[in-house]
Enzyme design. Sequence first.
Site, short mmCIF file in Angstrom:
data_model
loop_
_atom_site.label_atom_id
_atom_site.label_comp_id
_atom_site.label_asym_id
_atom_site.label_seq_id
_atom_site.Cartn_x
_atom_site.Cartn_y
_atom_site.Cartn_z
N ARG A 109 -7.74 2.22 -2.72
CA ARG A 109 -8.56 2.19 -1.50
C ARG A 109 -9.19 3.56 -1.27
NH1 ARG A 109 -7.55 1.01 4.97
NH2 ARG A 109 -9.10 -0.66 5.09
N GLY B 63 -8.95 -6.38 9.72
CA GLY B 63 -7.84 -5.67 10.32
C GLY B 63 -7.41 -6.25 11.65
N GLN C 185 0.84 -1.20 0.00
CA GLN C 185 0.00 0.00 0.00
C GLN C 185 0.87 1.25 0.00
OE1 GLN C 185 -2.05 1.98 3.31
NE2 GLN C 185 -3.97 1.33 2.37
N TYR D 41 -5.71 11.02 4.24
CA TYR D 41 -4.35 11.27 3.77
C TYR D 41 -4.37 12.02 2.43
CZ TYR D 41 -3.25 8.18 7.61
OH TYR D 41 -3.17 7.63 8.87
#
Length: 356
Positions: free
Chosen positions: A226, A313, A98, A179
Amino acid sequence: MTTAFDPIDLAGTRLANRIAMAPMTRSRAGEGGTATELTAEYYAQRASAGLIITEGVQPSVVGQGYPWTPGLHSAEQVASWRKVTDAVHAAGGRIFAQLMHTGRIGHPVLLPDGLVPVGPSAIAAEGAHFTPEGMKDLVAPRELTGPEVRATIADHAAAARNAIEAGFDGVEVHGANGYLVQQFLAANSNRRTDEWGGSVENRIRFAVEVVKAVAAEIGAERTGLRISPANTLGSIAETDTEATYTALVDAIEPLGLAYLHVMEASSGIRELTLDLRKRFSGALILNAFTDGPTGPDALALVEDGTADVISFGQLFLANPDLPARLKAGGPFNAADRATFYGGGAKGYTDYPALTD
């Protein structure tokens, strides 16, 4: 009926099952942002996942927003990741890196040579941020110039090339969780008046161009994206979520990406998730919204066709053999939030195995 334990072809990458390990920041990189022997052990332990998506890996020096996170922008980093991918592949797994540029989420003390965090506009996120010197207030980022926006796109493409050189099966572009990519998408963090801001068409441009550049570098079949519509992390406030994400998915649909990874930020996002699934012809990986960590109930979302793959997760931290436990109906080791960060925390090798 298709189940989460059936294999799936991800645009040419064969996955043994439809259970993915979600990307999770660990802050345990070695010197120079390198992966370590412990990193290799950690991911190899979880190679029974159909797909592992790594912790966020910065594509450039200024893309780092947390202490002790790894990169893919130096020869030393590339060499260190090769040990990780070799270990995962030896254990029969598949692994995507990622790429995570944190943008304004960071602090100058994390960066060398007087660098400061950058963003689409010079608007600080609210709150404090963890650094090696303790908690510090987030600062206003330096607004990227037009040429610097293009250079940042090129950084992602170069990091993707490095990922393939390091042995990864592909790359996921991190467009979620407040982000840099989502900072461009949201009008409250993107006040630009040039081609990168203003209208929905302009605000999705950075995300689209990053994905195009990565796909051109390594192949669309090895590229995923994502997103987390309506996610408020990092002081993001989206006022036109549906319009933004339908336009984004419509723009990337012709590229033939390996997958779209949707992280649901609330229960109200499911209708949009289903709409995006109809618009996107590739595989949909879903990190479904729940009141707590994603659990066994999410497997039904593969059976009813909501998603092709489910990402887990915290449950994967506590249960390295998670697919086997899900198939057996448990038991499940309890996840400890302390496993997320810190070199001395649990979460690599010391959880009880299914056979215990």
